[in-house]
Motif scaffolding. Structure first.
Motif, short mmCIF file in Angstrom:
data_model
loop_
_atom_site.label_atom_id
_atom_site.label_comp_id
_atom_site.label_asym_id
_atom_site.label_seq_id
_atom_site.Cartn_x
_atom_site.Cartn_y
_atom_site.Cartn_z
N ILE A 62 0.86 -1.18 0.00
CA ILE A 62 0.00 0.00 0.00
C ILE A 62 0.90 1.23 0.00
CG2 ILE A 62 -1.71 1.28 1.30
CD1 ILE A 62 -2.75 -1.34 2.34
N VAL A 63 0.64 2.12 -0.92
CA VAL A 63 1.51 3.29 -1.06
C VAL A 63 0.75 4.59 -1.09
CG1 VAL A 63 3.56 2.34 -2.12
CG2 VAL A 63 1.55 2.70 -3.51
N GLY A 64 -0.57 4.58 -0.87
CA GLY A 64 -1.30 5.84 -0.97
C GLY A 64 -2.50 5.85 -0.05
N HIS A 65 -3.18 7.00 -0.07
CA HIS A 65 -4.36 7.15 0.75
C HIS A 65 -5.52 6.39 0.11
CE1 HIS A 65 -2.68 10.14 3.41
NE2 HIS A 65 -2.13 10.71 2.37
N TYR A 71 -6.74 -0.90 -7.27
CA TYR A 71 -5.86 -0.42 -8.34
C TYR A 71 -6.66 -0.08 -9.57
CZ TYR A 71 -2.23 -0.11 -11.75
OH TYR A 71 -1.43 0.35 -12.74
N THR A 72 -6.39 1.08 -10.16
CA THR A 72 -6.97 1.44 -11.44
C THR A 72 -5.93 2.16 -12.27
OG1 THR A 72 -7.87 3.32 -10.28
CG2 THR A 72 -9.41 1.63 -10.96
N VAL A 77 -6.64 9.66 -12.28
CA VAL A 77 -6.03 9.20 -11.02
C VAL A 77 -4.82 8.37 -11.41
CG1 VAL A 77 -6.42 8.00 -8.86
CG2 VAL A 77 -8.32 9.11 -10.00
N PRO A 78 -3.72 9.02 -11.74
CA PRO A 78 -2.59 8.26 -12.26
C PRO A 78 -1.87 7.43 -11.21
CG PRO A 78 -2.06 10.58 -12.17
CD PRO A 78 -3.48 10.47 -11.82
N CYS A 79 -1.94 7.84 -9.93
CA CYS A 79 -1.20 7.13 -8.89
C CYS A 79 -2.18 6.50 -7.92
CB CYS A 79 -0.27 8.08 -8.14
SG CYS A 79 0.91 8.85 -9.22
N PRO A 80 -2.52 5.23 -8.11
CA PRO A 80 -3.46 4.60 -7.18
C PRO A 80 -2.80 4.26 -5.86
CG PRO A 80 -2.84 3.08 -8.91
CD PRO A 80 -2.20 4.38 -9.24
N ARG A 83 0.41 -0.76 -5.20
CA ARG A 83 1.19 -1.20 -6.35
C ARG A 83 0.46 -2.34 -7.03
NH1 ARG A 83 6.05 1.53 -5.86
NH2 ARG A 83 6.84 1.71 -3.74
N TYR A 114 8.72 -0.26 -13.22
CA TYR A 114 7.49 0.43 -13.60
C TYR A 114 6.31 -0.53 -13.62
CZ TYR A 114 4.41 3.57 -16.10
OH TYR A 114 3.35 4.35 -16.45
N SER A 117 4.83 -1.46 -10.29
CA SER A 117 3.95 -0.50 -9.65
C SER A 117 2.70 -0.25 -10.45
CB SER A 117 4.68 0.84 -9.47
OG SER A 117 5.69 0.72 -8.52
N PHE A 118 2.78 -0.35 -11.77
CA PHE A 118 1.66 0.01 -12.63
C PHE A 118 1.45 -1.07 -13.68
CE2 PHE A 118 1.52 4.02 -10.70
CZ PHE A 118 2.80 4.52 -10.60
N TRP B 44 3.39 8.81 0.09
CA TRP B 44 1.93 8.90 0.05
C TRP B 44 1.50 10.29 -0.39
CZ3 TRP B 44 -1.66 5.72 3.47
CH2 TRP B 44 -1.16 4.41 3.63
N ARG B 47 2.04 11.07 -4.08
CA ARG B 47 1.02 10.52 -4.97
C ARG B 47 -0.23 11.37 -4.94
NH1 ARG B 47 1.85 4.81 -6.36
NH2 ARG B 47 4.05 4.47 -5.98
N ASN B 51 -1.79 13.18 -8.22
CA ASN B 51 -3.20 13.05 -8.60
C ASN B 51 -3.84 14.42 -8.72
OD1 ASN B 51 -3.25 10.29 -8.73
ND2 ASN B 51 -3.79 10.01 -6.60
N ALA B 79 9.49 4.26 -10.35
CA ALA B 79 8.31 4.15 -11.19
C ALA B 79 7.43 5.39 -11.07
CB ALA B 79 7.50 2.91 -10.80
N THR B 82 8.61 8.20 -13.46
CA THR B 82 8.19 8.06 -14.86
C THR B 82 6.70 8.31 -15.02
OG1 THR B 82 8.10 5.70 -14.40
CG2 THR B 82 9.96 6.48 -15.66
N ARG B 83 5.93 7.88 -14.03
CA ARG B 83 4.49 8.11 -14.12
C ARG B 83 4.20 9.61 -14.10
NH1 ARG B 83 0.53 4.25 -15.40
NH2 ARG B 83 -1.30 4.49 -14.12
N VAL B 87 2.35 12.00 -16.91
CA VAL B 87 1.23 12.90 -16.61
C VAL B 87 1.53 14.29 -17.14
CG1 VAL B 87 0.00 14.01 -14.73
CG2 VAL B 87 0.41 11.59 -14.64
N TYR B 124 7.99 4.84 -23.77
CA TYR B 124 6.65 5.03 -23.25
C TYR B 124 5.94 6.22 -23.87
CZ TYR B 124 7.55 1.51 -19.67
OH TYR B 124 7.83 0.35 -19.01
#
Lengths: 222, 137
Positions: A62-65, A71-72, A77-80, A83, A114, A117-118, B44, B47, B51, B79, B82-83, B87, B124
């Motif tokens: 888990i890396v985010g809120h 995951y999407t 929402v580029p950073c879910p 991972r 990459y 994570s994605f 966190w 990210r 977003n 990663a 690059t993301r 964006v 990419y």
């Protein structure tokens, strides 16, 4: 008054929506806390949410809120919150390498990092699917089938032919039109020679072998 | 950015305060970038920031991009860098051919310093793999 006695005899349990805490912790309540942790990522033996969410997301970090992480891939929402790939030993070694100088990472290492994570790049999210070809193709096949059906079934039975197409009807129609002298300038009356009571030579383009007989009878009548 | 000024655009840093600016220990004086030290952000919060950048109507400035990349370096997350670059590139929209070369020109030195390879080197800028649509299965 409604009779509710039969229902009262069979007591059905009322369905209660289980709250999230009950569902998630009941799985791990009997087992000690160390069963879920796999020390494959050095320094990542425990991260917040590992025990609570492992039945939901597996061994993904888990890396985010986000209350329930999922995951999407999306441009908005580029950073879910999690991972994509699960934790592995090879990935653990790559993470150790990642902590050092990034110039020492090879292109393959960067690509695996990459994809760990994605799932897909944002360009792949934007790429068209080519679904329009399938839509047009399916519609073309259906239209072809309909044309086949109409041409084979629609014209096979003489019952479905209209009566106004038969030669008798057309001959009676032409006789009527000539008597009424309709379209004297550009039409049928202009192609009929009223003095000699026969059709002018240009009428021959509208006749076939069958109709020419009836035309002869018409001219003989007049 | 003379082209941007002529087109009526203004720098991203002048657009105003953002929700994340009030959540972190901030320096009382200083420029907006000094107040929000993105380089010391947690993974966190980075990210969350990215977003927000994706949802906001504008291409971020090179200074902000550099700070975010340094934040990725401090968090040892390649990663994410690059993301974020993807964006930034796609935020240009129809004017991608004008904004992206300018931004690459500005952040090229820091990317070489940190060791981040460009999107073209990674391949990419075009789709690499094909993913089947769930509706077509």
């Amino acid at each position: 008054m409604l009779r509710c006695a039969p229902r009262a005899l069979k007591k059905q349990p009322i369905w209660v929506a289980p709250s999230r805490n009950i569902a998630l912790t009941s799985v791990n309540r009997d087992a000690p806390a160390t069963t879920g942790s796999k020390a494959v990522l050095p320094g990542h033996e425990y991260y917040p949410g590992k025990e609570e969410y492992s039945p939901v997301i597996g061994h993904r970090e888990i890396v985010g809120h986000g209350e329930i992480p999922y995951y999407t891939d999306s441009f908005t929402v580029p950073c879910p919150a999690i991972r994509f790939r699960e934790v592995d030993e090879a990935l653990g070694k790559l993470r150790e390498k990642e902590k050092g100088d990034w110039k020492l990472l090879s292109l393959e290492d960067k690509k695996t990092l990459y994809r760990a994570s994605f799932n897909s790049t944002l360009e792949e999210v934007r790429a068209p699917s080519g679904d329009w070809k399938r839509c047009i193709g399916d519609n073309a096949i259906l239209m072809a089938l309909m044309f086949l059906g109409v041409s084979v079934i629609g014209f096979a039975d003489p019952q479905y032919e209209p009566k106004t197409v038969t030669n008798e009807w057309v001959d009676a129609q032409t006789e009527y039109l000539i008597k009424r002298r309709v379209q004297p300038v550009d039409g049928i009356a202009s192609w009929y020679d009223y003095e000699n009571n026969k059709f002018k030579p240009t009428w021959s383009i509208f006749t076939t072998k069958e109709t020419s007989k009836s035309v002869k009878t018409l001219s003989e009548k007049e | 950015m003379f082209k941007a000024a002529a087109a009526g655009l203004r720098p991203y840093s002048e657009t105003g305060p953002r929700p994340h600016t009030s959540l972190y220990p901030v320096v009382s004086e200083g420029t907006w970038l000094e107040k929000n030290n993105y380089a010391q952000f947690d993974g966190w919060e980075l990210r969350q920031l990215i977003n927000f950048v994706a949802a906001d109507d504008g291409v971020p400035e090179p200074e902000i991009i550099i700070e975010v990349l340094k934040g990725c370096r401090n968090n040892n997350d390649y990663a994410l860098a690059t993301r974020f670059l993807e964006v930034v590139r796609l935020k240009g929209g129809n004017k991608m051919s004008e904004t992206w070369p300018y931004i690459m020109q500005e952040i090229g030195p820091t990317m070489q310093e940190l060791g981040i390879s460009t999107l073209k080197e990674m391949g990419y800028e075009e789709p690499e793999l094909w993913l089947e649509n769930v509706d077509d299965m």
